[in-house]
Design a protein around this motif. Sequence first.
Motif, short mmCIF file in Angstrom:
data_model
loop_
_atom_site.label_atom_id
_atom_site.label_comp_id
_atom_site.label_asym_id
_atom_site.label_seq_id
_atom_site.Cartn_x
_atom_site.Cartn_y
_atom_site.Cartn_z
N ILE A 50 -5.59 6.69 2.51
CA ILE A 50 -5.40 6.00 3.48
C ILE A 50 -4.46 4.70 3.38
N LEU A 51 -4.71 4.00 2.20
CA LEU A 51 -4.05 2.89 2.06
C LEU A 51 -2.64 3.09 1.84
N GLN A 52 -2.19 4.24 1.36
CA GLN A 52 -0.59 4.47 1.48
C GLN A 52 -0.21 4.99 2.60
N GLU A 53 -1.09 5.54 3.53
CA GLU A 53 -0.65 5.96 4.80
C GLU A 53 -0.26 4.54 5.64
N GLU A 54 -1.06 3.66 5.52
CA GLU A 54 -0.95 2.46 6.20
C GLU A 54 0.26 1.71 5.62
N ASN A 55 0.74 1.98 4.49
CA ASN A 55 1.68 1.21 3.95
C ASN A 55 3.12 2.03 4.49
N THR A 56 3.12 3.19 4.62
CA THR A 56 4.18 3.89 5.11
C THR A 56 4.53 3.41 6.90
N LYS A 57 3.44 3.05 7.45
CA LYS A 57 3.78 2.68 8.63
C LYS A 57 4.34 1.03 8.87
N LYS A 58 4.45 0.44 7.46
CA LYS A 58 4.99 -0.91 7.86
C LYS A 58 4.57 -1.89 8.82
N ARG A 59 3.31 -1.76 8.91
CA ARG A 59 2.74 -2.81 9.79
C ARG A 59 2.76 -4.15 9.36
N LYS A 60 2.59 -4.34 7.99
CA LYS A 60 2.48 -5.55 7.38
C LYS A 60 3.78 -5.85 6.45
N PRO A 61 4.06 -7.17 6.25
CA PRO A 61 5.09 -7.35 5.55
C PRO A 61 4.95 -7.38 3.85
N TYR A 62 3.80 -6.72 3.51
CA TYR A 62 3.28 -6.62 2.11
C TYR A 62 2.60 -5.20 2.05
N GLU A 63 2.42 -4.73 0.91
CA GLU A 63 2.07 -3.60 0.88
C GLU A 63 0.28 -3.75 0.30
N LEU A 64 -0.60 -2.81 0.93
CA LEU A 64 -2.01 -2.78 0.74
C LEU A 64 -2.37 -2.06 -0.68
N SER A 65 -2.79 -2.71 -1.51
CA SER A 65 -3.10 -2.18 -3.04
C SER A 65 -4.25 -2.81 -3.27
N VAL A 66 -5.23 -1.85 -4.14
CA VAL A 66 -6.44 -2.14 -4.77
C VAL A 66 -6.71 -1.43 -6.11
N SER A 67 -7.30 -2.11 -6.97
CA SER A 67 -7.52 -1.60 -8.25
C SER A 67 -9.19 -1.25 -8.29
N HIS A 68 -9.60 -0.33 -9.03
CA HIS A 68 -11.10 -0.03 -9.29
C HIS A 68 -11.30 0.15 -10.89
N GLY A 69 -12.63 -0.09 -10.99
CA GLY A 69 -13.23 0.46 -12.42
C GLY A 69 -14.54 0.87 -12.03
N LEU A 70 -15.19 1.76 -12.49
CA LEU A 70 -16.45 2.42 -12.54
C LEU A 70 -17.43 2.64 -13.54
N TYR A 71 -18.70 2.47 -13.29
CA TYR A 71 -19.89 2.89 -14.38
C TYR A 71 -20.63 3.62 -13.60
N CYS A 72 -21.14 4.63 -14.48
CA CYS A 72 -22.20 5.62 -14.17
C CYS A 72 -23.45 5.23 -14.87
N TYR A 73 -24.42 5.06 -14.20
CA TYR A 73 -25.78 4.43 -14.44
C TYR A 73 -26.88 5.66 -14.47
N ASP A 74 -27.70 5.74 -15.07
CA ASP A 74 -28.99 6.42 -15.22
C ASP A 74 -30.01 5.77 -15.81
N SER A 75 -31.43 6.25 -15.56
CA SER A 75 -32.62 5.58 -16.07
C SER A 75 -32.54 5.59 -17.68
N ASP A 76 -32.28 6.57 -18.37
CA ASP A 76 -32.09 6.31 -19.85
C ASP A 76 -31.53 5.27 -20.28
N GLN A 77 -30.66 4.48 -19.56
CA GLN A 77 -30.04 3.41 -20.42
C GLN A 77 -30.63 2.19 -20.17
N SER A 78 -30.74 1.47 -21.39
CA SER A 78 -31.00 0.40 -21.60
C SER A 78 -29.94 -1.18 -21.44
N ILE A 79 -29.83 -1.33 -20.06
CA ILE A 79 -28.51 -2.02 -19.74
C ILE A 79 -28.90 -2.91 -18.58
#
Length: 503
Positions: free
Chosen positions: A440-469
Motif C-alpha cells: 500500500i505504501l508503494q502504491e501511495e508513492n506511485t501516485k506522487k502525492r508527496k514530494p517524498y517517499e513513504l518508507s518504513v522499517s520493521h523488526g519482529l519477535y515471536c513470544y510464547d509462555s515458555d520463554q523467560s524474557i
Amino acid sequence: MSRSISDQFNKTSSNNIEFTISNNRLLFTRIRSASIILLFLYVYFFYADFVLYKGIQEDIYRIHLIAIHVIGFTTSITFLFIHKLFKDKGFPHTKWTTITINLYIFSYVMGGALASINSQQLNGNIYTYIVILIGVASLFPVRPWHFFFILMFTHIFFHIGIYHFHANEKYNLVSEQINTTGTATIAFIICLSLYSYRKRDFQTQQKIKNSEQNLLHLFNVNPYPLILTDFNSGKILLANNKALEFYGVEKEALPALDVKQFYISKEERSLIIEELKTNGQIDNYIVEQSTTDGTKKWVLVNYKLIDYMGQKCMLSGATDITDLKKIETELEMYATTDILTGVINRRKGMEILQDLIEKSTTESVQFVLLFIDINNLKTVNDRYGHPEGDSLVKTVCDIIKSRLTNADIIFRYGGDEFIITFLDKHTNYAEKVWNEIVEILQEENTKKRKPYELSVSHGLYCYDSDQSISLQEIIDHADREMYKEKALIKGWDEGSGPFSQFY
C-alpha cells in the motif's frame, strides 16, 4: 406530655378495637364451621334418641336428651343465619357481635353441663361436660374474663345439678366436683393462654404491617429510582415513580416485567445474585443497564436482601452516572490515546503488553511483536517542516491500521516508532500483514502525492509462555531486527551507522 399520653391511649384503644374485630371475625368463622359440623352430627344424635334409646327404662332421660339436641340443632341453624347477617355487614365492631359470640359459647358449655347432668340418670358419667369445656377453650379464644363468667355460671349450675342426683352419695359427688372444677380451671388457663398468644401475634403482625407501610412510604418518596424484586424469580414487586420514569415503564405494565430485562449483560446479573447470596448486600456497584426503549445507561447501584411480605426480596437503588461515565471515558481516552494518530499511547500500550507477559505465567500466551520505524522523518521535518512530518506519521499510521483487525494491538512507541502485537498468531501471519502494508505504501508513492517517499522499517519477535524474557528485552530484540532492515534500505554496512553501538 398530656397530649403524648392521650395519643398513646388513642393508639392503644385503636389497636384493641382492631384486634377485637379480627378476633370476632375468627370466632364467627369457627362457630360457623362448628355449627355446620353439628348439624350433620345431630342427624346421628336424633337417630340415637328415637331409635337406639327407644324402650329405655329411664324415659325422662330420653326426653331430656331429645330436648337438649333440639335446642342445639335450633341454635346452630340460628347462628348460621346470624353469621350471614353479620358477614353481609362486614362484621362491624358492635356489642352485639360480642354478645352473640358469648351467647353461643355459653350455649355450648351449658349444653355440655345439661347433657352430663342428664347422664346422671342413666350412667353417671360427666364426660360430655369435660370434653366440651376443653374443646370450647381450645377452639374459641374469647376474652378470658368473658369466659370466666360463662364458666362460673355454668359450673355453679352443673354442681347444683349433680348434687340433685348425688345428695346421698357424698364421695361420688366430691369426686365429680373436684374433677370438673380442675377441668374448668384448665379450660380457663387454655383460653387465657390462647387469647393472649393471639393478641400478641396480632400486635406483632400490626407492627410488621406498620413497618412495611413506613417502608412503602419511604420507598415512594425516595428521590432515587428504587426497585423491589422477588429474589428468586426476578419479578418486580414494587417500583417508585423515579424508577418508572428512569426505566420508561408504565405503572400498569409493571407486574408483567422482569428486572432481568434491564441488564445488558445477563452474566453480570448472575454474578450480582451470587454475591448477594454470600454477603447479603452490595454497595456502589457500577453496571450498564437498558431502559424499555433500548436506551443504555450506566448506573451506580446499591443492592440489599430484605424480607418483604414474607418473601425474600432484593432492593436496588440506582443513580444515573451515564454523564460521569462519558466524562470518564473521554478522560481515559485522552490519557491513553496518542492525539496525532488516534492509536493508544506508549504508556497504555506498554501496560497492555506487560499484562500479557504476567498472564503468561498462569496460562498459555502467544503473540508476535512488530517494531516499526518510519524512515526519513527527520529529513522531512527539516526540509518541509514539522506539520508535514506530522502528516507523514499520521498517513503511515492510517495505512498500517487499515490492515489490522480489532484483535490486533497498535500503539505509538515514540516519535516515528510504532509497535504492533498480533495475538495468538505466528511469524508468517505477521510478515503477510507487513507485506500488505508495504504494498500500500508503494502504491501511495506511485501516485506522487508527496514530494517524498513513504518508507518504513520493521523488526519482529515471536513470544510464547515458555520463554523467560522481559517485555523490554522483547522490544529490544525487535528493535535490533528493525535496524538491520533500516541498514539494508539505507545501504549501511553492518557495524556502521548511527546505531552501530547496539550490535
